[in-house]
Design a protein around this motif. Sequence first.
Motif, PDB file in Angstrom:
ATOM      1  N   LYS A 100     -50.050  14.750  84.922  1.00  0.00           N
ATOM      2  CA  LYS A 100     -49.596  14.098  86.127  1.00  0.00           C
ATOM      3  C   LYS A 100     -50.398  12.656  86.226  1.00  0.00           C
ATOM      4  CE  LYS A 100     -51.169  15.737  90.275  1.00  0.00           C
ATOM      5  NZ  LYS A 100     -51.326  16.288  91.358  1.00  0.00           N
ATOM      6  N   PHE A 101     -51.733  12.474  85.795  1.00  0.00           N
ATOM      7  CA  PHE A 101     -52.282  11.348  85.380  1.00  0.00           C
ATOM      8  C   PHE A 101     -51.746  10.423  84.557  1.00  0.00           C
ATOM      9  CE2 PHE A 101     -55.629   8.973  83.336  1.00  0.00           C
ATOM     10  CZ  PHE A 101     -56.168   8.013  84.446  1.00  0.00           C
ATOM     11  N   GLU A 102     -51.099  10.911  83.222  1.00  0.00           N
ATOM     12  CA  GLU A 102     -50.869  10.302  82.375  1.00  0.00           C
ATOM     13  C   GLU A 102     -49.343   9.594  82.692  1.00  0.00           C
ATOM     14  OE1 GLU A 102     -51.061  12.862  78.974  1.00  0.00           O
ATOM     15  OE2 GLU A 102     -53.195  12.263  78.535  1.00  0.00           O
ATOM     16  N   THR A 103     -48.458  10.745  83.485  1.00  0.00           N
ATOM     17  CA  THR A 103     -47.394  10.220  83.696  1.00  0.00           C
ATOM     18  C   THR A 103     -47.322   9.002  84.778  1.00  0.00           C
ATOM     19  OG1 THR A 103     -46.347  12.473  83.588  1.00  0.00           O
ATOM     20  CG2 THR A 103     -45.120  11.087  84.899  1.00  0.00           C
ATOM     21  N   ALA A 104     -48.225   9.374  85.925  1.00  0.00           N
ATOM     22  CA  ALA A 104     -48.631   8.281  86.927  1.00  0.00           C
ATOM     23  C   ALA A 104     -48.972   6.901  86.052  1.00  0.00           C
ATOM     24  CB  ALA A 104     -49.696   8.352  87.836  1.00  0.00           C
ATOM     25  N   LEU A 105     -49.710   6.617  85.107  1.00  0.00           N
ATOM     26  CA  LEU A 105     -50.054   5.561  84.226  1.00  0.00           C
ATOM     27  C   LEU A 105     -48.873   5.003  83.678  1.00  0.00           C
ATOM     28  CD1 LEU A 105     -53.304   6.536  82.627  1.00  0.00           C
ATOM     29  CD2 LEU A 105     -53.140   5.136  84.572  1.00  0.00           C
ATOM     30  N   ARG A 106     -47.848   5.938  82.816  1.00  0.00           N
ATOM     31  CA  ARG A 106     -46.884   5.166  82.364  1.00  0.00           C
ATOM     32  C   ARG A 106     -45.809   4.602  83.456  1.00  0.00           C
ATOM     33  NH1 ARG A 106     -47.179   9.851  79.259  1.00  0.00           N
ATOM     34  NH2 ARG A 106     -45.664  11.199  80.755  1.00  0.00           N
ATOM     35  N   GLN A 107     -45.931   5.226  84.624  1.00  0.00           N
ATOM     36  CA  GLN A 107     -45.031   4.298  85.761  1.00  0.00           C
ATOM     37  C   GLN A 107     -45.681   3.210  86.098  1.00  0.00           C
ATOM     38  OE1 GLN A 107     -44.681   7.800  88.593  1.00  0.00           O
ATOM     39  NE2 GLN A 107     -42.887   8.743  87.315  1.00  0.00           N
ATOM     40  N   PHE A 108     -47.101   3.383  86.253  1.00  0.00           N
ATOM     41  CA  PHE A 108     -47.448   2.078  86.587  1.00  0.00           C
ATOM     42  C   PHE A 108     -47.426   0.946  85.694  1.00  0.00           C
ATOM     43  CE2 PHE A 108     -50.452   4.767  89.149  1.00  0.00           C
ATOM     44  CZ  PHE A 108     -49.695   4.906  90.374  1.00  0.00           C
ATOM     45  N   GLU A 109     -47.570   1.264  84.396  1.00  0.00           N
ATOM     46  CA  GLU A 109     -47.556   0.293  83.344  1.00  0.00           C
ATOM     47  C   GLU A 109     -46.035  -0.201  83.208  1.00  0.00           C
ATOM     48  OE1 GLU A 109     -49.606  -1.262  81.251  1.00  0.00           O
ATOM     49  OE2 GLU A 109     -51.210  -0.300  82.847  1.00  0.00           O
ATOM     50  N   GLY A 110     -45.236   0.532  83.298  1.00  0.00           N
ATOM     51  CA  GLY A 110     -43.656   0.099  83.334  1.00  0.00           C
ATOM     52  C   GLY A 110     -43.356  -0.830  84.644  1.00  0.00           C
ATOM     53  N   ALA A 111     -43.867  -0.538  85.721  1.00  0.00           N
ATOM     54  CA  ALA A 111     -43.822  -1.484  86.884  1.00  0.00           C
ATOM     55  C   ALA A 111     -44.356  -2.727  86.746  1.00  0.00           C
ATOM     56  CB  ALA A 111     -44.088  -0.524  87.994  1.00  0.00           C
ATOM     57  N   LEU A 112     -45.727  -2.778  86.072  1.00  0.00           N
ATOM     58  CA  LEU A 112     -46.363  -3.819  85.717  1.00  0.00           C
ATOM     59  C   LEU A 112     -45.764  -4.840  84.896  1.00  0.00           C
ATOM     60  CD1 LEU A 112     -50.123  -2.851  85.894  1.00  0.00           C
ATOM     61  CD2 LEU A 112     -49.066  -4.348  87.429  1.00  0.00           C
ATOM     62  N   GLN A 113     -45.118  -4.219  83.866  1.00  0.00           N
ATOM     63  CA  GLN A 113     -44.575  -4.681  82.753  1.00  0.00           C
ATOM     64  C   GLN A 113     -43.003  -5.638  83.177  1.00  0.00           C
ATOM     65  OE1 GLN A 113     -44.054  -2.506  79.328  1.00  0.00           O
ATOM     66  NE2 GLN A 113     -45.969  -2.488  78.776  1.00  0.00           N
ATOM     67  N   ALA A 114     -42.482  -5.008  84.000  1.00  0.00           N
ATOM     68  CA  ALA A 114     -41.223  -5.395  84.903  1.00  0.00           C
ATOM     69  C   ALA A 114     -41.685  -6.381  85.778  1.00  0.00           C
ATOM     70  CB  ALA A 114     -40.500  -4.265  85.570  1.00  0.00           C
ATOM     71  N   ARG A 115     -42.685  -6.333  86.561  1.00  0.00           N
ATOM     72  CA  ARG A 115     -43.030  -7.510  87.414  1.00  0.00           C
ATOM     73  C   ARG A 115     -43.500  -8.733  86.614  1.00  0.00           C
ATOM     74  NH1 ARG A 115     -47.281  -6.953  92.174  1.00  0.00           N
ATOM     75  NH2 ARG A 115     -45.299  -6.074  93.418  1.00  0.00           N
ATOM     76  N   ARG A 116     -44.265  -8.601  85.408  1.00  0.00           N
ATOM     77  CA  ARG A 116     -44.496  -9.703  84.661  1.00  0.00           C
ATOM     78  C   ARG A 116     -43.574 -10.296  84.091  1.00  0.00           C
ATOM     79  NH1 ARG A 116     -49.075  -5.881  82.265  1.00  0.00           N
ATOM     80  NH2 ARG A 116     -50.803  -6.375  83.905  1.00  0.00           N
ATOM     81  N   ALA A 117     -42.355  -9.708  83.587  1.00  0.00           N
ATOM     82  CA  ALA A 117     -41.138 -10.200  83.048  1.00  0.00           C
ATOM     83  C   ALA A 117     -40.284 -10.931  84.177  1.00  0.00           C
ATOM     84  CB  ALA A 117     -40.543  -9.039  82.370  1.00  0.00           C
ATOM     85  N   ALA A 118     -40.264 -10.282  85.426  1.00  0.00           N
ATOM     86  CA  ALA A 118     -39.663 -11.206  86.363  1.00  0.00           C
ATOM     87  C   ALA A 118     -40.368 -12.192  86.656  1.00  0.00           C
ATOM     88  CB  ALA A 118     -39.479 -10.261  87.666  1.00  0.00           C
ATOM     89  N   ARG A 119     -41.627 -12.290  86.795  1.00  0.00           N
ATOM     90  CA  ARG A 119     -42.127 -13.709  87.061  1.00  0.00           C
ATOM     91  C   ARG A 119     -42.318 -14.701  85.968  1.00  0.00           C
ATOM     92  NH1 ARG A 119     -48.011 -11.214  89.673  1.00  0.00           N
ATOM     93  NH2 ARG A 119     -47.144 -10.848  91.738  1.00  0.00           N
ATOM     94  N   ALA A 120     -42.230 -14.220  84.863  1.00  0.00           N
ATOM     95  CA  ALA A 120     -41.931 -15.168  83.545  1.00  0.00           C
ATOM     96  C   ALA A 120     -40.722 -15.558  83.567  1.00  0.00           C
ATOM     97  CB  ALA A 120     -42.266 -14.485  82.012  1.00  0.00           C
ATOM     98  N   GLY A 121     -39.613 -15.006  83.893  1.00  0.00           N
ATOM     99  CA  GLY A 121     -38.377 -15.409  84.003  1.00  0.00           C
ATOM    100  C   GLY A 121     -38.170 -16.516  84.941  1.00  0.00           C
ATOM    101  N   ASN A 122     -38.928 -16.196  86.088  1.00  0.00           N
ATOM    102  CA  ASN A 122     -39.094 -17.251  87.215  1.00  0.00           C
ATOM    103  C   ASN A 122     -39.514 -18.760  87.042  1.00  0.00           C
ATOM    104  OD1 ASN A 122     -37.521 -15.789  89.166  1.00  0.00           O
ATOM    105  ND2 ASN A 122     -39.550 -14.678  89.989  1.00  0.00           N
ATOM    106  N   ASP A 123     -40.347 -18.686  85.955  1.00  0.00           N
ATOM    107  CA  ASP A 123     -41.086 -19.698  85.599  1.00  0.00           C
ATOM    108  C   ASP A 123     -40.485 -20.725  84.542  1.00  0.00           C
ATOM    109  OD1 ASP A 123     -43.470 -18.814  87.079  1.00  0.00           O
ATOM    110  OD2 ASP A 123     -44.450 -18.037  85.418  1.00  0.00           O
ATOM    111  N   GLU A 124     -39.210 -20.296  84.111  1.00  0.00           N
ATOM    112  CA  GLU A 124     -38.616 -21.018  83.222  1.00  0.00           C
ATOM    113  C   GLU A 124     -37.724 -22.069  84.072  1.00  0.00           C
ATOM    114  OE1 GLU A 124     -36.330 -18.492  80.874  1.00  0.00           O
ATOM    115  OE2 GLU A 124     -38.103 -17.571  80.065  1.00  0.00           O
TER     116      GLU A 124
END
Length: 73
Positions: free
Chosen positions: A49-73
């Motif tokens: 359950k912990f490992e699944t939660a970590l994968r979900q959090f990491e996916g959400a963080l990567q999506a957020r970073r990608a969205a912010r990087a797209g807004n900076d262009e």
Amino acid sequence: MNDTREAPLRIEDAVNEVCPWSGKPIAADSLTLYNGAVVGFCNPGCRDKFETALRQFEGALQARRAARAGNDE
């Protein structure tokens, strides 16, 4: 010949004594690595359950970073 297998995780190396999900004592068959540290859980279900939660959090963080990087262009 080089042995590339990782050493097994050891309960005595765990940074915690009780499961963060249940509060029960950790078990030797329920260990994982997190940020280079051994973390223990009371059973494999809590560990998974912990490992699944970590994968979900990491996916959400990567999506957020990608969205912010797209807004900076």
